[in-house]
Design a protein around this motif. Sequence first.
Motif, PDB file in Angstrom:
ATOM      1  N   VAL A 478      41.597  33.358   2.064  1.00  0.00           N
ATOM      2  CA  VAL A 478      40.211  32.912   1.987  1.00  0.00           C
ATOM      3  C   VAL A 478      39.364  34.069   1.488  1.00  0.00           C
ATOM      4  N   THR A 479      38.365  33.752   0.690  1.00  0.00           N
ATOM      5  CA  THR A 479      37.414  34.768   0.268  1.00  0.00           C
ATOM      6  C   THR A 479      36.000  34.230   0.407  1.00  0.00           C
ATOM      7  N   SER A 480      35.127  35.058   0.976  1.00  0.00           N
ATOM      8  CA  SER A 480      33.708  34.715   1.059  1.00  0.00           C
ATOM      9  C   SER A 480      32.926  35.455  -0.012  1.00  0.00           C
ATOM     10  N   ARG A 481      33.650  36.009  -0.995  1.00  0.00           N
ATOM     11  CA  ARG A 481      33.009  36.631  -2.147  1.00  0.00           C
ATOM     12  C   ARG A 481      32.658  35.555  -3.157  1.00  0.00           C
ATOM     13  N   ASN A 482      31.519  35.708  -3.819  1.00  0.00           N
ATOM     14  CA  ASN A 482      31.122  34.772  -4.853  1.00  0.00           C
ATOM     15  C   ASN A 482      31.676  35.255  -6.194  1.00  0.00           C
ATOM     16  N   LEU A 483      32.759  34.646  -6.646  1.00  0.00           N
ATOM     17  CA  LEU A 483      33.397  35.052  -7.896  1.00  0.00           C
ATOM     18  C   LEU A 483      32.674  34.503  -9.123  1.00  0.00           C
TER      19      LEU A 483
END
Length: 542
Positions: A478-483
């Motif tokens: 999971v990533t909460s970074r905005n790619l």
Amino acid sequence: MKKALLLFVSFIVLLSSCATRMIKVENLKMQETGVYETGLYDESAAEIVEFYAPEKKVFFTNGKDGSLVILQDNNGTLTEQKKISFDQGDVNSVSVHGNLAAVAVADGDKTRNGKVYFINASSGEKLGSVAVGALPDMVTFSPDGKYVLSANEGEPNEEYKVDPVGSVSIIKVNAVEPSMSVVTTLTFSESVAAPSESGIPVRTHDYLKEFRPDYSFAKDIEPEYIAVDGKSKYAYVSCQENNAVAKIDIVAGKVVTLKSLGYKDYTSCGVDFIEDGKAEIVSEPYYGIYMPDSITTFEVDGKTYIATANEGDDRADWEDGTEFEDHDVAKAKSLIKDFGLTLDASLLNEKGELKSDYKSVRVSPYDCVDTDGDGDIDILVGFGGRSFTIWDENLNKVYDSGSLFETYTAGVNKSSFNSSNDNLLVDDRSPKKGPEPEAIAAGKIGGTPLLFVGLERFGGIFSFDVSVPAEPKMLDYVTSRNLKAAVDAEGEYTDTSSANTGDLGPEGFHFISADESGTGNAQLVVGNEVSGTVRVYSLITE
């Protein structure tokens, strides 16, 4: 040089190319629950995190103003309750056991001895402190609560004129009067150093002898992070710049061994170390020095295992402006001219020069390898394992995740593959340390031992079932970074607010069991250094 392209197709490709046996299963999901935003970008405003279960409080260290911040978690809403400042210096780490918190605080002059402060975890009241070694960088309680251990990194000052010894302080806790706790501080000697399984010695910086007459082995060793086994008997200490892990007998107060971790072989497991705007994970004449940051322990069938996040930080920062600048880390193109090394023909073009694709690769000039003993360099050696590794209690390798992180994230978003934590520039980190696994934590759900690994640069968190330590199973990413954040033509953020960037630079993890969380689900707390955010994930099993 034209590289053969290995695109992210499936885990079958990954498993065959890296000899890893990951099995993708769908029985755990990391779900965003709550977030706290400091509003500070790239200021180290949220690093190490902890949790006080009785009152559902989240602790985190703020490197920007040198404080310890206490948040109240109200069903996912995180609100600041208290900020504790220290006159002494930077606040580097915090650990909680029972109603007691231990806080690692460096001196204003980091080359002098620091302190570990004790705090009432409920009220935030300071209860006293004890002196430890120079630059206490990480602190942790033993599971039984009888001891606090501090990794005292002992970094030199910026001019490299003063270099204190690295050390580990063992604090026998006096719960009634914490300031009267007994401290034993251990340093390191060559007598405890042991080579890796393949014969690679503990990594030291012997070139410093030419520039610093007071150089010593003890000053060279820089403890980074500590994990204690479940029996509170042994502590395992990562010494990142030395590519080694120390095993310490806590009760006896002695170093059992300081063992080298050896090299990661990318000739048999792919890597992308070329900055060409592409995601290409292939075999290269390249070894990685594991150099772990965070370290944790877990148990399976009564046996202790150690897991490391192989970030790869070097000493380049402390060389800046010195007469030996760029000795620890250099671009491969300088190996011939600046270091007088002879390179094997396989690394050269038809003109006898280093192949152009290799020129920007960051390497250690003193670690590059002559595999056949003919006097020339056959293998370039760079920093980090771009992986996590599991070791047994004697620090023998049980498992390494190979090129999983690069291969998987290439499939997540090729247009930002190997970007850094302050841009979305594709391939930016490839010639350096790739995605840089930084944070690692262990926990259990329903008796199943789990590991969580965070990528400092690309971002995101992997979870693994490690019931079979030699064959971990990936559960989720999971990533909460905005790619898809707003960036300019160079891939730099045009808006550095966390609303645009999402979470950047996961630095510290803390696992919360379902019993402690009060929600019915286990949780993971994450401190994100670059975005200055603290996020809580609920761990949902299906």
